[in-house]
Scaffold this motif. Sequence first.
Motif, mmCIF file in Angstrom:
data_model
loop_
_atom_site.group_PDB
_atom_site.id
_atom_site.type_symbol
_atom_site.label_atom_id
_atom_site.label_comp_id
_atom_site.label_asym_id
_atom_site.label_seq_id
_atom_site.Cartn_x
_atom_site.Cartn_y
_atom_site.Cartn_z
ATOM 1 N N ASP B 376 72.305 52.737 37.914
ATOM 2 C CA ASP B 376 71.557 51.497 37.730
ATOM 3 C C ASP B 376 72.483 50.327 37.426
ATOM 4 O O ASP B 376 72.910 50.138 36.285
ATOM 5 N N PRO B 377 72.779 49.525 38.431
ATOM 6 C CA PRO B 377 73.679 48.390 38.197
ATOM 7 C C PRO B 377 73.111 47.374 37.202
ATOM 8 O O PRO B 377 73.850 46.553 36.678
ATOM 9 N N GLN B 378 71.804 47.460 36.928
ATOM 10 C CA GLN B 378 71.237 46.559 35.920
ATOM 11 C C GLN B 378 71.517 47.058 34.500
ATOM 12 O O GLN B 378 71.236 46.353 33.528
ATOM 13 N N GLY B 379 72.032 48.280 34.370
ATOM 14 C CA GLY B 379 72.429 48.784 33.053
ATOM 15 C C GLY B 379 71.273 49.099 32.125
ATOM 16 O O GLY B 379 71.415 49.002 30.921
ATOM 17 N N ARG B 380 70.141 49.450 32.664
ATOM 18 C CA ARG B 380 68.993 49.856 31.840
ATOM 19 C C ARG B 380 68.600 48.795 30.827
ATOM 20 O O ARG B 380 68.733 48.974 29.609
ATOM 21 N N PRO B 381 68.110 47.651 31.283
ATOM 22 C CA PRO B 381 67.821 46.550 30.362
ATOM 23 C C PRO B 381 66.758 46.882 29.322
ATOM 24 O O PRO B 381 65.794 47.582 29.622
ATOM 25 N N PHE B 382 66.983 46.379 28.119
ATOM 26 C CA PHE B 382 65.968 46.473 27.059
ATOM 27 C C PHE B 382 65.815 45.101 26.418
ATOM 28 O O PHE B 382 66.803 44.469 26.107
ATOM 29 N N PRO B 383 64.584 44.643 26.150
ATOM 30 C CA PRO B 383 63.356 45.267 26.608
ATOM 31 C C PRO B 383 63.248 45.153 28.135
ATOM 32 O O PRO B 383 63.841 44.255 28.720
ATOM 33 N N PRO B 384 62.491 46.065 28.743
ATOM 34 C CA PRO B 384 62.416 46.052 30.205
ATOM 35 C C PRO B 384 61.838 44.751 30.759
ATOM 36 O O PRO B 384 62.188 44.333 31.841
ATOM 37 N N TYR B 385 60.944 44.119 30.008
ATOM 38 C CA TYR B 385 60.359 42.846 30.457
ATOM 39 C C TYR B 385 60.551 41.814 29.360
ATOM 40 O O TYR B 385 60.438 42.126 28.170
ATOM 41 N N LEU B 386 60.816 40.575 29.767
ATOM 42 C CA LEU B 386 60.946 39.506 28.785
ATOM 43 C C LEU B 386 60.647 38.185 29.490
ATOM 44 O O LEU B 386 61.132 37.945 30.592
ATOM 45 N N ALA B 387 59.820 37.358 28.857
ATOM 46 C CA ALA B 387 59.447 36.094 29.491
ATOM 47 C C ALA B 387 59.292 35.008 28.442
ATOM 48 O O ALA B 387 58.964 35.270 27.294
#
Lengths: 147, 435
Positions: B376-387
Amino acid sequence: MNAHVPDTFLTLSSALTGFTEETLIFAQQTADFYAVFEGAYGADTLAQLMQSFQSAVGEGNSPQQAAAHILDETQDKTLAEAARALIVFWYLGQIKSTADPTVLHIPSANFFKQGLTWRAIQAHPPAASTQQFGYWTTPPAALSDFL
Amino acid sequence: MSISRVARSGATIGFCAAVTLGLSGRDGLAQTNDVSLAPDMPADVIAGNPIGNYEDYNIYSWLSFVALNWPVGENGQPDVNSIIGQNGDNSTVWETWMEDYQILVEDGEVPPTWQAPRAVPPVCGNTKAQSGPSRTIRHVSSKTGAVVSLTNQADAGPLIDQNGNYVRYEILFNEIMYNYIVQNKLYTLAGLSDISEINFPAGASPFGNEGATEVKASWKILGKGDDPSRFHVATSYVYDQAENTCASEMLGLVGFHIATKTNSAPQWIWSTFEHIDNAPDKGNLNTNKHYSFYSSGCLDNGSTCKANQLPEMPWNPTQSGQTPVQVVREAQINGTTTRINAHFQGALKAVNPHSVWGNYILVGTQYPQKPSDPTDPQGRPFPPYLANTTMETFLQGEVPTSSSSCIGCHSGATASNSGKPTDFTFILSRVTAKD
Protein backbone atom coordinates in the motif's frame (compact mmCIF):
# COMPACT_ATOMS: atom_id res chain seq x y z
CA MET A 1 -8.26 2.91 18.38
CA ASN A 2 -10.65 0.00 18.44
CA ALA A 3 -10.53 -0.01 22.19
CA HIS A 4 -13.75 -1.96 22.12
CA VAL A 5 -12.27 -4.90 20.22
CA PRO A 6 -10.92 -7.57 22.60
CA ASP A 7 -7.45 -8.86 21.79
CA THR A 8 -8.78 -12.41 21.81
CA PHE A 9 -11.08 -11.59 18.91
CA LEU A 10 -8.03 -10.56 16.92
CA THR A 11 -5.86 -13.55 17.89
CA LEU A 12 -8.76 -15.91 17.19
CA SER A 13 -9.49 -14.25 13.84
CA SER A 14 -5.81 -14.31 12.95
CA ALA A 15 -5.60 -18.05 13.69
CA LEU A 16 -8.77 -18.74 11.68
CA THR A 17 -7.80 -16.67 8.64
CA GLY A 18 -4.03 -17.00 8.46
CA PHE A 19 -3.58 -13.23 8.35
CA THR A 20 -1.62 -11.21 10.89
CA GLU A 21 -3.38 -9.32 13.62
CA GLU A 22 -1.95 -6.11 12.23
CA THR A 23 -3.75 -6.64 8.93
CA LEU A 24 -6.97 -7.34 10.80
CA ILE A 25 -6.54 -4.20 12.92
CA PHE A 26 -6.19 -2.11 9.76
CA ALA A 27 -9.33 -3.71 8.30
CA GLN A 28 -11.22 -3.19 11.53
CA GLN A 29 -10.52 0.58 11.34
CA THR A 30 -13.16 1.11 8.65
CA ALA A 31 -15.18 -2.08 8.87
CA ASP A 32 -16.29 -3.15 12.32
CA PHE A 33 -16.06 -6.91 11.82
CA TYR A 34 -16.25 -7.45 15.56
CA ALA A 35 -19.48 -5.55 16.27
CA VAL A 36 -21.28 -6.75 13.14
CA PHE A 37 -20.38 -10.37 13.82
CA GLU A 38 -21.60 -9.98 17.38
CA GLY A 39 -24.85 -8.49 16.05
CA ALA A 40 -25.44 -11.37 13.66
CA TYR A 41 -24.36 -14.32 15.83
CA GLY A 42 -25.01 -12.97 19.31
CA ALA A 43 -22.72 -11.95 22.16
CA ASP A 44 -23.03 -15.40 23.70
CA THR A 45 -21.80 -17.27 20.65
CA LEU A 46 -18.95 -14.83 20.20
CA ALA A 47 -17.97 -15.11 23.87
CA GLN A 48 -18.06 -18.90 23.59
CA LEU A 49 -15.85 -18.84 20.51
CA MET A 50 -13.28 -16.67 22.21
CA GLN A 51 -13.43 -18.65 25.41
CA SER A 52 -13.03 -21.98 23.77
CA PHE A 53 -10.08 -20.61 21.77
CA GLN A 54 -8.48 -19.17 24.88
CA SER A 55 -8.82 -22.28 26.95
CA ALA A 56 -7.37 -24.44 24.16
CA VAL A 57 -4.40 -22.06 24.00
CA GLY A 58 -4.21 -22.10 27.78
CA GLU A 59 -3.85 -25.88 27.65
CA GLY A 60 -0.67 -25.45 25.65
CA ASN A 61 -2.04 -25.64 22.10
CA SER A 62 -0.75 -23.35 19.39
CA PRO A 63 -3.28 -20.78 18.06
CA GLN A 64 -3.56 -22.89 14.89
CA GLN A 65 -4.32 -26.04 16.88
CA ALA A 66 -6.85 -24.13 18.96
CA ALA A 67 -8.54 -22.87 15.78
CA ALA A 68 -8.61 -26.38 14.32
CA HIS A 69 -10.20 -27.60 17.52
CA ILE A 70 -13.01 -25.05 17.22
CA LEU A 71 -13.56 -25.91 13.57
CA ASP A 72 -13.95 -29.60 14.40
CA GLU A 73 -17.68 -30.22 13.92
CA THR A 74 -17.61 -33.39 15.98
CA GLN A 75 -16.80 -31.30 19.06
CA ASP A 76 -19.45 -28.56 18.86
CA LYS A 77 -21.36 -28.15 15.60
CA THR A 78 -22.88 -24.72 16.33
CA LEU A 79 -19.56 -23.31 17.38
CA ALA A 80 -17.79 -24.76 14.35
CA GLU A 81 -20.40 -23.21 12.06
CA ALA A 82 -20.02 -19.84 13.73
CA ALA A 83 -16.23 -20.05 13.31
CA ARG A 84 -16.65 -20.86 9.61
CA ALA A 85 -19.02 -17.91 9.24
CA LEU A 86 -16.38 -15.69 10.81
CA ILE A 87 -13.82 -16.87 8.24
CA VAL A 88 -16.23 -16.15 5.40
CA PHE A 89 -16.92 -12.73 6.87
CA TRP A 90 -13.24 -11.79 7.06
CA TYR A 91 -12.50 -13.09 3.57
CA LEU A 92 -15.56 -11.86 1.67
CA GLY A 93 -17.07 -9.20 3.91
CA GLN A 94 -20.24 -11.27 3.73
CA ILE A 95 -22.43 -12.18 6.70
CA LYS A 96 -25.98 -13.34 7.32
CA SER A 97 -28.37 -10.47 7.73
CA THR A 98 -29.99 -10.03 11.13
CA ALA A 99 -33.29 -9.23 9.41
CA ASP A 100 -33.28 -12.42 7.33
CA PRO A 101 -30.71 -15.06 8.39
CA THR A 102 -31.12 -16.94 5.10
CA VAL A 103 -29.64 -14.02 3.21
CA LEU A 104 -25.94 -13.22 3.08
CA HIS A 105 -25.12 -9.53 2.68
CA ILE A 106 -22.17 -7.14 2.73
CA PRO A 107 -22.81 -4.54 5.46
CA SER A 108 -21.02 -1.68 3.66
CA ALA A 109 -18.55 -0.90 0.92
CA ASN A 110 -15.82 -0.82 3.54
CA PHE A 111 -16.36 -4.53 4.27
CA PHE A 112 -16.10 -5.26 0.56
CA LYS A 113 -12.87 -3.29 0.40
CA GLN A 114 -11.34 -4.87 3.49
CA GLY A 115 -12.21 -8.48 2.57
CA LEU A 116 -9.06 -10.60 2.87
CA THR A 117 -9.69 -12.36 -0.45
CA TRP A 118 -8.11 -9.47 -2.31
CA ARG A 119 -4.98 -9.68 -0.23
CA ALA A 120 -4.86 -13.48 -0.55
CA ILE A 121 -4.64 -13.10 -4.33
CA GLN A 122 -2.11 -10.23 -4.01
CA ALA A 123 -4.55 -7.83 -5.59
CA HIS A 124 -6.95 -5.08 -4.60
CA PRO A 125 -10.73 -4.83 -4.69
CA PRO A 126 -12.12 -3.62 -8.02
CA ALA A 127 -12.67 0.16 -7.95
CA ALA A 128 -10.84 0.57 -4.66
CA SER A 129 -7.12 0.57 -5.38
CA THR A 130 -4.66 2.44 -3.21
CA GLN A 131 -1.97 2.14 -5.88
CA GLN A 132 -0.47 5.01 -7.85
CA PHE A 133 -0.57 5.63 -11.58
CA GLY A 134 1.49 3.03 -13.43
CA TYR A 135 1.48 0.39 -10.68
CA TRP A 136 0.51 -2.26 -13.24
CA THR A 137 3.98 -2.14 -14.75
CA THR A 138 5.57 -3.58 -11.61
CA PRO A 139 4.92 -7.01 -10.10
CA PRO A 140 2.73 -7.14 -6.99
CA ALA A 141 4.36 -7.36 -3.56
CA ALA A 142 5.17 -10.79 -2.14
CA LEU A 143 2.34 -12.77 -0.57
CA SER A 144 4.05 -12.51 2.81
CA ASP A 145 3.67 -8.73 2.63
CA PHE A 146 -0.08 -9.10 2.16
CA LEU A 147 -0.58 -11.34 5.20
CA MET B 1 7.21 12.61 24.46
CA SER B 2 7.92 11.59 20.94
CA ILE B 3 7.84 14.73 18.91
CA SER B 4 11.08 16.24 17.79
CA ARG B 5 11.57 19.90 17.10
CA VAL B 6 13.59 21.68 14.52
CA ALA B 7 15.60 24.72 15.50
CA ARG B 8 15.39 27.63 13.15
CA SER B 9 18.83 28.76 12.18
CA GLY B 10 19.86 31.54 14.51
CA ALA B 11 17.11 30.94 17.00
CA THR B 12 17.26 28.89 20.12
CA ILE B 13 14.45 26.64 21.20
CA GLY B 14 14.35 27.64 24.84
CA PHE B 15 12.90 31.10 24.28
CA CYS B 16 11.26 32.90 27.14
CA ALA B 17 7.86 33.39 25.55
CA ALA B 18 6.92 29.76 25.89
CA VAL B 19 3.67 29.01 27.61
CA THR B 20 3.67 25.62 29.22
CA LEU B 21 0.67 23.39 28.97
CA GLY B 22 -0.51 21.13 31.71
CA LEU B 23 -1.32 18.11 29.62
CA SER B 24 -1.98 15.19 31.84
CA GLY B 25 -3.12 11.71 31.10
CA ARG B 26 -0.86 9.43 29.16
CA ASP B 27 2.67 8.94 30.44
CA GLY B 28 4.87 10.59 27.89
CA LEU B 29 2.80 13.73 27.75
CA ALA B 30 3.22 14.50 31.40
CA GLN B 31 6.55 16.04 30.47
CA THR B 32 4.81 19.31 29.90
CA ASN B 33 7.72 21.40 28.69
CA ASP B 34 7.58 19.89 25.25
CA VAL B 35 3.96 20.78 24.66
CA SER B 36 4.18 24.53 24.78
CA LEU B 37 3.17 27.41 22.57
CA ALA B 38 6.26 27.98 20.48
CA PRO B 39 7.24 29.52 17.15
CA ASP B 40 9.23 26.45 16.05
CA MET B 41 7.73 23.91 13.71
CA PRO B 42 7.78 20.39 15.15
CA ALA B 43 10.11 18.28 13.04
CA ASP B 44 8.57 14.84 13.23
CA VAL B 45 6.65 12.33 15.26
CA ILE B 46 8.68 9.37 16.37
CA ALA B 47 6.25 6.51 15.93
CA GLY B 48 5.93 4.78 19.28
CA ASN B 49 4.53 1.45 18.09
CA PRO B 50 3.83 -0.17 14.73
CA ILE B 51 0.71 1.85 14.11
CA GLY B 52 1.69 5.10 15.80
CA ASN B 53 -0.04 7.05 18.50
CA TYR B 54 -2.90 9.27 17.43
CA GLU B 55 -2.39 11.59 20.37
CA ASP B 56 1.17 12.40 19.34
CA TYR B 57 0.09 13.20 15.80
CA ASN B 58 -2.61 15.52 17.07
CA ILE B 59 -0.12 17.34 19.29
CA TYR B 60 2.16 17.57 16.29
CA SER B 61 -0.71 19.22 14.37
CA TRP B 62 -1.34 21.76 17.08
CA LEU B 63 2.35 22.61 17.42
CA SER B 64 2.41 23.18 13.67
CA PHE B 65 -0.72 25.34 13.78
CA VAL B 66 0.73 27.48 16.56
CA ALA B 67 4.10 27.86 14.82
CA LEU B 68 2.55 28.76 11.46
CA ASN B 69 0.19 31.29 13.01
CA TRP B 70 2.89 32.84 15.19
CA PRO B 71 3.16 36.64 14.86
CA VAL B 72 5.41 37.34 11.92
CA GLY B 73 8.52 39.47 12.33
CA GLU B 74 11.29 40.36 9.90
CA ASN B 75 11.59 38.51 6.57
CA GLY B 76 8.70 36.21 7.21
CA GLN B 77 10.35 34.78 10.33
CA PRO B 78 8.35 34.37 13.53
CA ASP B 79 8.76 37.21 16.01
CA VAL B 80 10.19 35.40 19.03
CA ASN B 81 9.57 38.41 21.26
CA SER B 82 5.82 38.11 21.03
CA ILE B 83 3.34 35.35 21.66
CA ILE B 84 0.59 34.10 19.42
CA GLY B 85 -2.67 35.94 20.03
CA GLN B 86 -1.32 38.32 22.67
CA ASN B 87 -3.22 41.14 20.97
CA GLY B 88 -6.17 38.97 20.02
CA ASP B 89 -5.21 38.50 16.38
CA ASN B 90 -1.91 38.80 14.53
CA SER B 91 -0.56 38.51 11.03
CA THR B 92 1.07 35.15 10.61
CA VAL B 93 4.16 33.42 9.26
CA TRP B 94 2.38 31.30 6.63
CA GLU B 95 0.67 34.31 5.08
CA THR B 96 4.10 35.51 3.90
CA TRP B 97 4.74 32.23 2.05
CA MET B 98 4.62 31.79 -1.70
CA GLU B 99 1.16 31.48 -3.23
CA ASP B 100 0.49 28.74 -5.77
CA TYR B 101 -0.29 31.23 -8.54
CA GLN B 102 3.09 32.91 -8.10
CA ILE B 103 4.94 29.84 -9.39
CA LEU B 104 2.26 28.94 -11.95
CA VAL B 105 3.87 31.33 -14.41
CA GLU B 106 3.40 31.94 -18.12
CA ASP B 107 5.78 30.61 -20.78
CA GLY B 108 9.27 32.01 -20.36
CA GLU B 109 8.58 33.68 -17.02
CA VAL B 110 10.38 32.84 -13.80
CA PRO B 111 8.72 32.82 -10.37
CA PRO B 112 9.44 35.84 -8.17
CA THR B 113 12.16 35.58 -5.54
CA TRP B 114 11.16 34.34 -2.09
CA GLN B 115 9.43 37.10 -0.11
CA ALA B 116 9.23 39.44 -3.12
CA PRO B 117 6.22 41.74 -2.86
CA ARG B 118 3.18 40.27 -4.58
CA ALA B 119 1.94 41.83 -7.76
CA VAL B 120 -1.65 43.04 -7.58
CA PRO B 121 -3.83 42.32 -10.64
CA PRO B 122 -4.41 45.59 -12.56
CA VAL B 123 -8.17 45.46 -12.04
CA CYS B 124 -7.61 45.61 -8.28
CA GLY B 125 -5.76 48.88 -8.66
CA ASN B 126 -9.10 50.65 -9.00
CA THR B 127 -10.32 49.28 -5.71
CA LYS B 128 -10.22 51.39 -2.57
CA ALA B 129 -8.72 49.24 0.12
CA GLN B 130 -9.99 49.53 3.66
CA SER B 131 -6.56 49.33 5.19
CA GLY B 132 -4.07 48.17 2.61
CA PRO B 133 -5.02 44.59 1.71
CA SER B 134 -2.36 42.20 2.85
CA ARG B 135 -2.67 40.13 -0.28
CA THR B 136 -4.75 38.89 -3.15
CA ILE B 137 -6.86 35.76 -2.95
CA ARG B 138 -7.02 34.09 -6.30
CA HIS B 139 -6.36 30.87 -8.06
CA VAL B 140 -5.25 30.23 -11.58
CA SER B 141 -7.74 28.00 -13.27
CA SER B 142 -8.63 29.13 -16.72
CA LYS B 143 -6.00 27.23 -18.65
CA THR B 144 -5.86 23.75 -17.21
CA GLY B 145 -9.55 23.47 -16.63
CA ALA B 146 -11.33 22.12 -13.65
CA VAL B 147 -8.65 21.13 -11.14
CA VAL B 148 -8.95 24.24 -9.11
CA SER B 149 -10.62 27.57 -9.10
CA LEU B 150 -11.07 30.45 -6.77
CA THR B 151 -14.20 28.98 -5.29
CA ASN B 152 -14.56 25.32 -6.22
CA GLN B 153 -13.57 22.61 -3.79
CA ALA B 154 -11.45 19.69 -4.93
CA ASP B 155 -13.57 17.31 -7.00
CA ALA B 156 -16.71 19.23 -6.04
CA GLY B 157 -18.27 22.68 -6.22
CA PRO B 158 -18.49 25.87 -4.20
CA LEU B 159 -19.50 26.42 -0.59
CA ILE B 160 -21.90 29.32 -0.03
CA ASP B 161 -22.16 30.77 3.48
CA GLN B 162 -25.25 31.90 5.37
CA ASN B 163 -24.92 35.41 3.89
CA GLY B 164 -25.00 34.03 0.37
CA ASN B 165 -21.27 34.61 -0.25
CA TYR B 166 -18.83 32.09 -1.75
CA VAL B 167 -15.98 30.75 0.36
CA ARG B 168 -12.52 31.46 -1.12
CA TYR B 169 -9.55 29.09 -1.12
CA GLU B 170 -5.88 29.86 -1.01
CA ILE B 171 -2.80 27.63 -1.33
CA LEU B 172 0.69 28.51 -0.08
CA PHE B 173 3.96 26.65 0.55
CA ASN B 174 7.15 27.11 2.51
CA GLU B 175 10.60 28.16 1.39
CA ILE B 176 11.87 24.58 1.25
CA MET B 177 9.19 23.64 -1.28
CA TYR B 178 9.82 26.86 -3.14
CA ASN B 179 13.55 26.15 -3.38
CA TYR B 180 12.95 22.60 -4.55
CA ILE B 181 10.45 23.71 -7.21
CA VAL B 182 12.56 26.59 -8.49
CA GLN B 183 15.93 24.80 -8.49
CA ASN B 184 14.45 21.86 -10.37
CA LYS B 185 12.46 24.18 -12.65
CA LEU B 186 9.30 22.29 -11.75
CA TYR B 187 7.27 25.36 -12.67
CA THR B 188 7.79 24.33 -16.31
CA LEU B 189 6.65 21.28 -18.26
CA ALA B 190 10.27 20.73 -19.32
CA GLY B 191 11.39 20.63 -15.69
CA LEU B 192 8.61 18.20 -14.82
CA SER B 193 9.74 15.91 -17.66
CA ASP B 194 13.46 16.16 -16.85
CA ILE B 195 13.30 15.21 -13.19
CA SER B 196 13.42 11.44 -12.68
CA GLU B 197 11.41 11.47 -9.46
CA ILE B 198 9.71 14.29 -7.59
CA ASN B 199 10.76 13.86 -3.99
CA PHE B 200 10.35 16.88 -1.72
CA PRO B 201 12.66 17.21 1.30
CA ALA B 202 11.39 15.45 4.42
CA GLY B 203 13.78 17.17 6.81
CA ALA B 204 17.05 19.11 6.73
CA SER B 205 18.41 19.06 3.17
CA PRO B 206 20.34 21.30 0.79
CA PHE B 207 17.00 23.07 0.23
CA GLY B 208 16.70 24.20 3.85
CA ASN B 209 16.40 23.23 7.46
CA GLU B 210 12.89 21.82 7.55
CA GLY B 211 10.65 19.50 5.59
CA ALA B 212 8.34 20.64 2.81
CA THR B 213 5.11 22.16 4.09
CA GLU B 214 2.07 23.38 2.21
CA VAL B 215 -1.18 24.86 3.44
CA LYS B 216 -4.65 25.39 2.07
CA ALA B 217 -6.81 28.01 3.76
CA SER B 218 -10.51 28.72 3.40
CA TRP B 219 -11.88 32.20 4.00
CA LYS B 220 -15.35 33.64 4.32
CA ILE B 221 -16.34 37.21 3.70
CA LEU B 222 -17.27 38.68 7.06
CA GLY B 223 -20.70 40.22 6.89
CA LYS B 224 -24.07 40.30 8.53
CA GLY B 225 -24.22 38.29 11.73
CA ASP B 226 -20.46 37.65 11.84
CA ASP B 227 -18.33 38.91 14.70
CA PRO B 228 -14.90 39.78 13.24
CA SER B 229 -13.30 39.66 16.70
CA ARG B 230 -13.83 35.90 16.73
CA PHE B 231 -11.82 35.24 13.54
CA HIS B 232 -8.33 35.55 12.25
CA VAL B 233 -8.98 38.35 9.79
CA ALA B 234 -7.25 39.43 6.59
CA THR B 235 -8.26 42.33 4.43
CA SER B 236 -7.75 41.04 0.94
CA TYR B 237 -8.33 41.64 -2.68
CA VAL B 238 -10.69 38.98 -3.87
CA TYR B 239 -9.89 38.62 -7.52
CA ASP B 240 -12.01 36.73 -9.98
CA GLN B 241 -9.97 35.89 -13.01
CA ALA B 242 -12.82 34.71 -15.21
CA GLU B 243 -14.93 37.80 -14.67
CA ASN B 244 -11.90 40.09 -14.22
CA THR B 245 -13.41 41.64 -11.14
CA CYS B 246 -11.74 42.56 -7.89
CA ALA B 247 -13.07 43.62 -4.51
CA SER B 248 -11.43 44.49 -1.24
CA GLU B 249 -13.04 42.39 1.46
CA MET B 250 -12.61 41.59 5.12
CA LEU B 251 -12.10 37.84 5.25
CA GLY B 252 -12.28 35.51 8.23
CA LEU B 253 -10.28 32.28 8.34
CA VAL B 254 -12.70 29.35 8.56
CA GLY B 255 -10.55 26.36 7.61
CA PHE B 256 -6.87 25.47 7.53
CA HIS B 257 -5.14 22.40 6.06
CA ILE B 258 -1.46 21.72 6.76
CA ALA B 259 0.56 19.03 4.99
CA THR B 260 4.17 18.39 6.02
CA LYS B 261 6.57 15.80 4.71
CA THR B 262 8.70 14.20 7.41
CA ASN B 263 11.15 11.34 7.59
CA SER B 264 8.63 9.14 9.37
CA ALA B 265 5.85 10.10 6.96
CA PRO B 266 6.87 9.99 3.31
CA GLN B 267 3.11 10.19 2.62
CA TRP B 268 3.15 13.47 4.61
CA ILE B 269 1.25 14.32 7.79
CA TRP B 270 -2.16 15.92 7.11
CA SER B 271 -3.71 18.22 9.69
CA THR B 272 -6.97 20.03 9.38
CA PHE B 273 -8.37 22.85 11.52
CA GLU B 274 -11.68 24.67 11.57
CA HIS B 275 -13.29 27.67 13.15
CA ILE B 276 -15.67 26.65 15.95
CA ASP B 277 -18.56 28.61 14.41
CA ASN B 278 -18.55 26.68 11.13
CA ALA B 279 -21.20 24.00 11.56
CA PRO B 280 -22.68 21.69 14.20
CA ASP B 281 -22.14 17.96 14.47
CA LYS B 282 -24.73 15.80 12.77
CA GLY B 283 -25.79 14.44 16.14
CA ASN B 284 -26.27 17.86 17.71
CA LEU B 285 -28.46 19.94 15.42
CA ASN B 286 -30.83 21.40 17.98
CA THR B 287 -28.81 24.48 18.57
CA ASN B 288 -29.47 28.19 18.51
CA LYS B 289 -25.82 29.08 18.12
CA HIS B 290 -24.94 31.27 15.15
CA TYR B 291 -23.04 29.27 12.54
CA SER B 292 -21.31 30.47 9.40
CA PHE B 293 -22.59 27.54 7.35
CA TYR B 294 -25.67 26.24 9.11
CA SER B 295 -29.07 27.59 9.99
CA SER B 296 -31.38 25.87 12.45
CA GLY B 297 -34.20 28.05 11.11
CA CYS B 298 -33.79 26.33 7.80
CA LEU B 299 -34.92 23.10 9.44
CA ASP B 300 -37.87 24.76 11.18
CA ASN B 301 -39.49 26.17 8.09
CA GLY B 302 -39.55 22.73 6.56
CA SER B 303 -37.87 23.92 3.39
CA THR B 304 -35.52 21.69 1.50
CA CYS B 305 -32.30 22.12 3.38
CA LYS B 306 -30.71 18.73 3.05
CA ALA B 307 -27.24 18.86 4.55
CA ASN B 308 -24.02 18.99 2.53
CA GLN B 309 -25.58 19.26 -0.92
CA LEU B 310 -23.89 21.05 -3.79
CA PRO B 311 -25.61 24.35 -4.58
CA GLU B 312 -27.77 24.67 -7.67
CA MET B 313 -26.04 25.61 -10.91
CA PRO B 314 -25.07 28.01 -12.38
CA TRP B 315 -22.25 28.81 -9.99
CA ASN B 316 -21.19 32.42 -10.03
CA PRO B 317 -19.16 33.80 -7.15
CA THR B 318 -19.63 37.42 -8.18
CA GLN B 319 -23.36 37.19 -7.74
CA SER B 320 -24.43 37.83 -4.17
CA GLY B 321 -27.50 36.60 -2.29
CA GLN B 322 -27.39 32.99 -3.43
CA THR B 323 -28.90 30.10 -1.49
CA PRO B 324 -26.55 29.01 1.30
CA VAL B 325 -25.25 25.46 1.60
CA GLN B 326 -26.54 23.82 4.79
CA VAL B 327 -23.46 22.21 6.36
CA VAL B 328 -23.19 19.67 9.16
CA ARG B 329 -20.15 17.75 10.38
CA GLU B 330 -20.79 14.12 9.54
CA ALA B 331 -18.21 12.51 11.82
CA GLN B 332 -17.91 13.60 15.40
CA ILE B 333 -14.41 14.68 16.36
CA ASN B 334 -12.58 11.85 18.11
CA GLY B 335 -12.26 11.96 21.91
CA THR B 336 -8.46 12.14 21.96
CA THR B 337 -8.55 15.08 19.58
CA THR B 338 -11.22 16.84 21.61
CA ARG B 339 -9.12 16.55 24.74
CA ILE B 340 -6.04 17.97 23.01
CA ASN B 341 -8.14 20.76 21.52
CA ALA B 342 -9.28 21.76 25.00
CA HIS B 343 -5.69 21.94 26.23
CA PHE B 344 -4.42 24.07 23.38
CA GLN B 345 -7.48 26.31 23.34
CA GLY B 346 -6.98 26.82 27.07
CA ALA B 347 -3.33 27.72 26.60
CA LEU B 348 -4.16 30.17 23.80
CA LYS B 349 -6.91 31.83 25.84
CA ALA B 350 -4.53 32.02 28.81
CA VAL B 351 -2.31 34.30 26.73
CA ASN B 352 -5.29 36.53 26.02
CA PRO B 353 -8.94 35.62 26.66
CA HIS B 354 -9.77 37.33 23.36
CA SER B 355 -7.22 35.37 21.34
CA VAL B 356 -8.85 34.48 18.04
CA TRP B 357 -6.66 31.38 17.87
CA GLY B 358 -8.58 29.82 20.74
CA ASN B 359 -11.59 29.71 18.41
CA TYR B 360 -10.03 27.08 16.16
CA ILE B 361 -10.17 23.33 16.61
CA LEU B 362 -8.26 20.45 15.16
CA VAL B 363 -10.63 18.11 13.33
CA GLY B 364 -8.02 15.40 12.98
CA THR B 365 -4.60 14.38 11.70
CA GLN B 366 -4.16 11.77 8.99
CA TYR B 367 -0.82 9.97 8.98
CA PRO B 368 0.61 6.76 7.51
CA GLN B 369 0.52 3.96 10.08
CA LYS B 370 2.82 1.76 8.03
CA PRO B 371 4.71 4.12 5.73
CA SER B 372 6.67 1.45 3.91
CA ASP B 373 3.99 -1.19 3.43
CA PRO B 374 4.86 -2.82 0.09
CA THR B 375 1.17 -3.56 -0.48
CA ASP B 376 0.00 0.00 0.00
CA PRO B 377 1.86 3.07 -1.22
CA GLN B 378 -0.56 5.17 0.85
CA GLY B 379 0.97 3.63 3.99
CA ARG B 380 -2.29 2.62 5.64
CA PRO B 381 -3.60 6.08 6.55
CA PHE B 382 -5.23 6.70 9.91
CA PRO B 383 -7.89 7.81 10.32
CA PRO B 384 -9.00 6.28 7.02
CA TYR B 385 -11.30 9.25 6.32
CA LEU B 386 -10.84 12.88 7.27
CA ALA B 387 -12.63 16.00 6.04
CA ASN B 388 -12.91 19.69 6.77
CA THR B 389 -16.47 21.02 6.61
CA THR B 390 -15.29 24.04 4.60
CA MET B 391 -12.97 22.22 2.18
CA GLU B 392 -14.35 18.70 1.72
CA THR B 393 -17.91 19.66 2.58
CA PHE B 394 -19.46 17.38 -0.01
CA LEU B 395 -17.03 14.47 0.43
CA GLN B 396 -17.65 13.80 4.09
CA GLY B 397 -18.49 10.25 5.01
CA GLU B 398 -17.00 6.78 4.94
CA VAL B 399 -17.43 5.40 1.45
CA PRO B 400 -14.24 3.89 -0.04
CA THR B 401 -12.54 6.03 -2.67
CA SER B 402 -15.28 8.66 -2.83
CA SER B 403 -15.25 10.00 0.74
CA SER B 404 -12.43 12.31 1.74
CA SER B 405 -9.08 10.76 2.57
CA CYS B 406 -6.31 13.36 2.35
CA ILE B 407 -3.62 10.80 1.52
CA GLY B 408 -5.96 8.77 -0.65
CA CYS B 409 -6.75 11.68 -2.93
CA HIS B 410 -3.37 13.41 -2.86
CA SER B 411 -1.48 10.18 -3.65
CA GLY B 412 -3.09 10.42 -7.07
CA ALA B 413 -1.56 13.83 -7.84
CA THR B 414 0.47 13.74 -11.04
CA ALA B 415 2.46 16.23 -13.09
CA SER B 416 0.34 18.24 -15.50
CA ASN B 417 2.01 16.73 -18.57
CA SER B 418 2.38 13.06 -17.56
CA GLY B 419 1.41 10.38 -15.10
CA LYS B 420 4.51 11.15 -13.00
CA PRO B 421 3.52 11.34 -9.32
CA THR B 422 4.15 14.80 -7.86
CA ASP B 423 4.80 13.56 -4.31
CA PHE B 424 1.27 14.35 -3.07
CA THR B 425 1.01 17.96 -4.21
CA PHE B 426 -1.57 19.15 -6.71
CA ILE B 427 0.31 22.40 -7.28
CA LEU B 428 2.44 20.74 -9.95
CA SER B 429 -0.68 19.38 -11.65
CA ARG B 430 -1.45 22.88 -12.80
CA VAL B 431 1.86 23.88 -14.40
CA THR B 432 1.45 25.18 -17.97
CA ALA B 433 4.67 27.05 -18.85
CA LYS B 434 6.65 25.10 -21.46
CA ASP B 435 10.17 26.04 -20.37
